[in-house]
Enzyme design. Structure first.
Site, PDB file in Angstrom:
ATOM      1  N   GLU A  40       0.842  -1.213   0.000  1.00 12.61           N
ATOM      2  CA  GLU A  40       0.000   0.000   0.000  1.00 12.61           C
ATOM      3  C   GLU A  40       0.881   1.269   0.000  1.00 12.61           C
ATOM      4  O   GLU A  40       1.958   1.282   0.594  1.00 12.61           O
ATOM      5  CB  GLU A  40      -0.852  -0.047   1.288  1.00 12.61           C
ATOM      6  CG  GLU A  40      -1.779   1.117   1.512  1.00 12.61           C
ATOM      7  CD  GLU A  40      -2.552   0.976   2.839  1.00 12.61           C
ATOM      8  OE1 GLU A  40      -2.249   0.070   3.647  1.00 12.61           O
ATOM      9  OE2 GLU A  40      -3.467   1.791   3.059  1.00 12.61           O
ATOM     10  N   LYS A 111      -9.096   2.845  -2.377  1.00 15.53           N
ATOM     11  CA  LYS A 111      -9.486   2.190  -1.114  1.00 15.53           C
ATOM     12  C   LYS A 111     -10.833   2.725  -0.616  1.00 15.53           C
ATOM     13  O   LYS A 111     -11.005   3.940  -0.462  1.00 15.53           O
ATOM     14  CB  LYS A 111      -8.393   2.449  -0.073  1.00 15.53           C
ATOM     15  CG  LYS A 111      -8.578   1.717   1.247  1.00 15.53           C
ATOM     16  CD  LYS A 111      -7.370   1.979   2.168  1.00 15.53           C
ATOM     17  CE  LYS A 111      -7.365   1.144   3.420  1.00 15.53           C
ATOM     18  NZ  LYS A 111      -6.131   1.331   4.214  1.00 15.53           N
ATOM     19  N   CYS A 144      -5.442  -3.009   2.127  1.00 21.47           N
ATOM     20  CA  CYS A 144      -5.249  -3.162   3.562  1.00 21.47           C
ATOM     21  C   CYS A 144      -6.545  -3.320   4.362  1.00 21.47           C
ATOM     22  O   CYS A 144      -7.178  -4.349   4.315  1.00 21.47           O
ATOM     23  CB  CYS A 144      -4.386  -2.013   4.074  1.00 21.47           C
ATOM     24  SG  CYS A 144      -3.504  -2.501   5.584  1.00 21.47           S
ATOM     25  N   VAL A 171      -1.017  -3.045  10.369  1.00 24.34           N
ATOM     26  CA  VAL A 171      -0.423  -2.692  11.673  1.00 24.34           C
ATOM     27  C   VAL A 171      -1.056  -3.450  12.840  1.00 24.34           C
ATOM     28  O   VAL A 171      -0.526  -3.436  13.941  1.00 24.34           O
ATOM     29  CB  VAL A 171      -0.509  -1.169  11.951  1.00 24.34           C
ATOM     30  CG1 VAL A 171       0.405  -0.407  11.018  1.00 24.34           C
ATOM     31  CG2 VAL A 171      -1.936  -0.652  11.856  1.00 24.34           C
TER      32      VAL A 171
HETATM   33  C1  ACM Z   1      -4.308  -0.043   6.991  1.00 21.60           C
HETATM   34  O1  ACM Z   1      -5.408  -0.079   6.457  1.00 21.60           O
HETATM   35  N1  ACM Z   1      -3.253   0.414   6.343  1.00 21.60           N
HETATM   36  C2  ACM Z   1      -4.107  -0.521   8.353  1.00 21.60           C
END
Ligand code: ACM
Length: 269
Positions: A40, A111, A144, A171
């Site tokens: 990402e 996203k 992510c 994370v």
């Molecule tokens: C995330 O969505 N980068 C934790």
């Protein structure tokens, strides 16, 4: 067989030129693949110290040194890349992923589900859930924290994705590593999670990138801290076989008329 891989590494926050230099040294390892997935926000890093830093490291898809760089790599090695991309569009930023091939930029996903401080910098995606086809393999993209929303993974499977490329900067230790193989299993698709390693500010990225098959098996998994290339092969026939038993077809047995709460916006009982 369609050959895939992901490069687990650490982009350089706020310094796209340094990240590209690092990638130049790492990417030749991936030369035998059809498709390589990168983490990402690969062009910018993740944990911005200011809105200015987020803005200054963003690029528009039509005018991007980073996409030009990826295109050159794709031309040289004759493969495709999905990469996280800090995208500038007008006066807005999107946490996007771009698909690039030997012929250049091919498409993007923005996203949908923003995590924590990302909401200070980015807008939720406006590009829907596209599915692309490369050398006979259909792929969708998630970024992510999208791992938390099974609806999006199902939509991509229903649109025919054989493979879901999950470009990540995870994370929360171990959660996506447990959830995404289940998305693979319950949608009968391959998944490839390209996570990153290293630290930025208070954040430690959790590595353990992995490839899962349509039965939910982990085919390959990286370490928690190393910069590594993972590779695997896709059998599109396995991903397209949605027959669980002679009497159960994954998609035909769905009951969408009873799922209408999924498209309502008021919840809570
Ligand atoms: C995330 O969505 N980068 C934790």
């Amino acid at each position: 067989m369609f050959k895939i891989g992901c490069l687990q590494f650490s982009p350089v926050l706020g310094d796209p030129a340094a990240t590209m230099q690092k990638l130049s040294a790492l990417l030749p390892q991936a030369a035998a693949l059809d498709l390589l997935v990168l983490p990402e926000l690969c062009n910018s890093g993740y944990d911005f110290t200011s809105a200015e830093q987020a803005w200054e490291t963003s690029e528009s898809v039509g005018d991007s040194q980073f996409i030009d760089f990826l295109s050159e790599i794709c031309q040289k090695h004759k493969y495709h890349i999905v990469s996280g991309f800090n995208e500038r569009s007008g006066d807005q930023l999107f946490n996007s992923a771009v698909l690039v091939g030997p012929e250049g930029y091919l498409g993007k996903y923005q996203k949908l589900h923003l995590f924590y401080n990302e909401k200070d910098f980015f807008q939720p995606g406006q590009a829907g859930l596209p599915v692309f086809e490369i050398n006979g393999c259909k792929l969708g993209i998630q970024v992510c924290f999208d791992w938390m929303y099974p609806e999006a993974w199902r939509v991509l499977a229903l649109k025919g994705a054989d493979l879901i490329c999950h470009t990540s900067n995870l994370v929360l230790p171990g959660l996506a590593q447990r959830a995404v193989p289940i998305h693979a299993m319950i949608n009968r698709v391959y998944t490839i999670t390209a996570n990153r390693v290293g630290t930025e500010g208070e954040l430690t990225f959790t590595g353990r990138s992995f490839i899962a098959d349509p039965l939910g098996n982990i085919l390959e998994e990286a370490s928690a801290t190393g910069e590594e290339l993972l590779t695997g092969e896709i059998d599109v026939g396995l991903a397209r076989n949605k027959q669980l038993t002679v009497k159960n077809d994954l998609f035909l047995d769905r009951r969408p008329a009873d799922y209408t709460a999924l498209i309502e916006t008021n919840h809570g009982g």
